[in-house]
Design a protein around this motif. Sequence first.
Motif, PDB file in Angstrom:
ATOM      1  N   VAL A 108     -13.594 -34.541  49.673  1.00  0.00           N
ATOM      2  CA  VAL A 108     -13.723 -34.676  48.221  1.00  0.00           C
ATOM      3  C   VAL A 108     -13.983 -36.140  47.850  1.00  0.00           C
ATOM      4  O   VAL A 108     -14.858 -36.448  47.031  1.00  0.00           O
ATOM      5  CB  VAL A 108     -12.478 -34.107  47.510  1.00  0.00           C
ATOM      6  CG1 VAL A 108     -12.486 -34.439  46.034  1.00  0.00           C
ATOM      7  CG2 VAL A 108     -12.405 -32.591  47.714  1.00  0.00           C
ATOM      8  N   THR A 109     -13.253 -37.044  48.461  1.00  0.00           N
ATOM      9  CA  THR A 109     -13.480 -38.474  48.208  1.00  0.00           C
ATOM     10  C   THR A 109     -14.878 -38.876  48.662  1.00  0.00           C
ATOM     11  O   THR A 109     -15.569 -39.640  47.973  1.00  0.00           O
ATOM     12  CB  THR A 109     -12.415 -39.324  48.931  1.00  0.00           C
ATOM     13  OG1 THR A 109     -11.126 -38.933  48.469  1.00  0.00           O
ATOM     14  CG2 THR A 109     -12.626 -40.807  48.692  1.00  0.00           C
ATOM     15  N   SER A 110     -15.325 -38.338  49.789  1.00  0.00           N
ATOM     16  CA  SER A 110     -16.652 -38.672  50.315  1.00  0.00           C
ATOM     17  C   SER A 110     -17.773 -38.226  49.384  1.00  0.00           C
ATOM     18  O   SER A 110     -18.797 -38.898  49.279  1.00  0.00           O
ATOM     19  CB  SER A 110     -16.848 -38.042  51.691  1.00  0.00           C
ATOM     20  OG  SER A 110     -15.931 -38.593  52.598  1.00  0.00           O
ATOM     21  N   HIS A 115     -21.989 -40.000  46.047  1.00  0.00           N
ATOM     22  CA  HIS A 115     -22.660 -39.863  44.743  1.00  0.00           C
ATOM     23  C   HIS A 115     -22.898 -41.227  44.088  1.00  0.00           C
ATOM     24  O   HIS A 115     -23.959 -41.477  43.523  1.00  0.00           O
ATOM     25  CB  HIS A 115     -21.843 -38.965  43.817  1.00  0.00           C
ATOM     26  CG  HIS A 115     -22.485 -38.739  42.486  1.00  0.00           C
ATOM     27  ND1 HIS A 115     -23.571 -37.899  42.328  1.00  0.00           N
ATOM     28  CD2 HIS A 115     -22.223 -39.258  41.265  1.00  0.00           C
ATOM     29  CE1 HIS A 115     -23.942 -37.915  41.067  1.00  0.00           C
ATOM     30  NE2 HIS A 115     -23.142 -38.729  40.386  1.00  0.00           N
ATOM     31  N   PHE A 116     -21.891 -42.093  44.163  1.00  0.00           N
ATOM     32  CA  PHE A 116     -21.998 -43.397  43.507  1.00  0.00           C
ATOM     33  C   PHE A 116     -22.449 -44.518  44.446  1.00  0.00           C
ATOM     34  O   PHE A 116     -22.671 -45.643  44.009  1.00  0.00           O
ATOM     35  CB  PHE A 116     -20.663 -43.775  42.853  1.00  0.00           C
ATOM     36  CG  PHE A 116     -20.308 -42.875  41.705  1.00  0.00           C
ATOM     37  CD1 PHE A 116     -20.978 -42.975  40.498  1.00  0.00           C
ATOM     38  CD2 PHE A 116     -19.317 -41.920  41.840  1.00  0.00           C
ATOM     39  CE1 PHE A 116     -20.663 -42.145  39.428  1.00  0.00           C
ATOM     40  CE2 PHE A 116     -18.989 -41.081  40.785  1.00  0.00           C
ATOM     41  CZ  PHE A 116     -19.666 -41.189  39.577  1.00  0.00           C
ATOM     42  N   GLY A 117     -22.565 -44.218  45.750  1.00  0.00           N
ATOM     43  CA  GLY A 117     -22.976 -45.246  46.701  1.00  0.00           C
ATOM     44  C   GLY A 117     -21.930 -46.330  46.889  1.00  0.00           C
ATOM     45  O   GLY A 117     -22.262 -47.483  47.155  1.00  0.00           O
ATOM     46  N   TRP A 118     -20.663 -45.961  46.760  1.00  0.00           N
ATOM     47  CA  TRP A 118     -19.577 -46.944  46.882  1.00  0.00           C
ATOM     48  C   TRP A 118     -19.292 -47.283  48.343  1.00  0.00           C
ATOM     49  O   TRP A 118     -19.616 -46.543  49.254  1.00  0.00           O
ATOM     50  CB  TRP A 118     -18.303 -46.409  46.236  1.00  0.00           C
ATOM     51  CG  TRP A 118     -18.351 -46.323  44.736  1.00  0.00           C
ATOM     52  CD1 TRP A 118     -19.146 -47.033  43.885  1.00  0.00           C
ATOM     53  CD2 TRP A 118     -17.561 -45.471  43.914  1.00  0.00           C
ATOM     54  NE1 TRP A 118     -18.893 -46.683  42.593  1.00  0.00           N
ATOM     55  CE2 TRP A 118     -17.922 -45.725  42.571  1.00  0.00           C
ATOM     56  CE3 TRP A 118     -16.579 -44.515  44.166  1.00  0.00           C
ATOM     57  CZ2 TRP A 118     -17.345 -45.064  41.491  1.00  0.00           C
ATOM     58  CZ3 TRP A 118     -16.005 -43.853  43.101  1.00  0.00           C
ATOM     59  CH2 TRP A 118     -16.379 -44.130  41.780  1.00  0.00           C
ATOM     60  N   VAL A 119     -18.649 -48.381  48.570  1.00  0.00           N
ATOM     61  CA  VAL A 119     -18.201 -48.942  49.858  1.00  0.00           C
ATOM     62  C   VAL A 119     -19.267 -48.853  50.949  1.00  0.00           C
ATOM     63  O   VAL A 119     -18.969 -48.553  52.101  1.00  0.00           O
ATOM     64  CB  VAL A 119     -16.835 -48.372  50.341  1.00  0.00           C
ATOM     65  CG1 VAL A 119     -15.722 -48.757  49.404  1.00  0.00           C
ATOM     66  CG2 VAL A 119     -16.866 -46.871  50.567  1.00  0.00           C
ATOM     67  N   GLY A 120     -20.499 -49.146  50.572  1.00  0.00           N
ATOM     68  CA  GLY A 120     -21.559 -49.278  51.566  1.00  0.00           C
ATOM     69  C   GLY A 120     -22.320 -48.014  51.900  1.00  0.00           C
ATOM     70  O   GLY A 120     -23.242 -48.063  52.724  1.00  0.00           O
ATOM     71  N   PHE A 121     -21.995 -46.874  51.315  1.00  0.00           N
ATOM     72  CA  PHE A 121     -22.717 -45.639  51.614  1.00  0.00           C
ATOM     73  C   PHE A 121     -23.999 -45.558  50.794  1.00  0.00           C
ATOM     74  O   PHE A 121     -24.054 -46.013  49.657  1.00  0.00           O
ATOM     75  CB  PHE A 121     -21.850 -44.403  51.324  1.00  0.00           C
ATOM     76  CG  PHE A 121     -20.765 -44.200  52.327  1.00  0.00           C
ATOM     77  CD1 PHE A 121     -21.040 -43.689  53.587  1.00  0.00           C
ATOM     78  CD2 PHE A 121     -19.455 -44.535  52.020  1.00  0.00           C
ATOM     79  CE1 PHE A 121     -20.042 -43.513  54.516  1.00  0.00           C
ATOM     80  CE2 PHE A 121     -18.445 -44.363  52.949  1.00  0.00           C
ATOM     81  CZ  PHE A 121     -18.738 -43.852  54.204  1.00  0.00           C
ATOM     82  N   ALA A 122     -25.022 -44.947  51.389  1.00  0.00           N
ATOM     83  CA  ALA A 122     -26.252 -44.668  50.648  1.00  0.00           C
ATOM     84  C   ALA A 122     -25.944 -43.582  49.616  1.00  0.00           C
ATOM     85  O   ALA A 122     -25.044 -42.761  49.811  1.00  0.00           O
ATOM     86  CB  ALA A 122     -27.343 -44.188  51.606  1.00  0.00           C
TER      87      ALA A 122
END
Length: 147
Positions: A108-110, A115-122
């Motif tokens: 769920v956090t992922s 969705h928002f591209g937080w903490v380095g994720f595309a």
Amino acid sequence: MWYLYGIVFLAGIANAVQPGQNATLAKGFSQPLIAGLVVGIGAAVTILVLGLVSGRMAWPTQQEVTSIPWWAWFGGLLGGVVVVTQLLIARQIGAGAFLGLLVTAGVVTSILLDHFGWVGFAVHPATLWRIVGGILMIGGVVLVAVF
């Protein structure tokens, strides 16, 4: 590339087994958090050996260190929190409830992180199907943990 899924699958099996191992280790010590140090040392040695054997271990340059965002340095702290919950909680609530809640909270956090591209994720949009998948996981963990 498909072999990467196999490696992650094996890591998932290890993720299910590890809380029981760590909790049993903690139970064997008069101070259960000592088990966390044992786990941390084991993890550090594993990373060191694999890094040296693979040739992918080198000290970072000053430029590399200073270019890393401040929040990226706290991954080890979060890993420590996971280990402490394994040591102190996993045995009490059971493997199914523990790992089910851990994985569901992570998925769920992922979805939000993607969705928002937080903490380095595309950025990967939170589509209806991804949201439904997260809701189904929440329902599944309730079934495993409560019934």
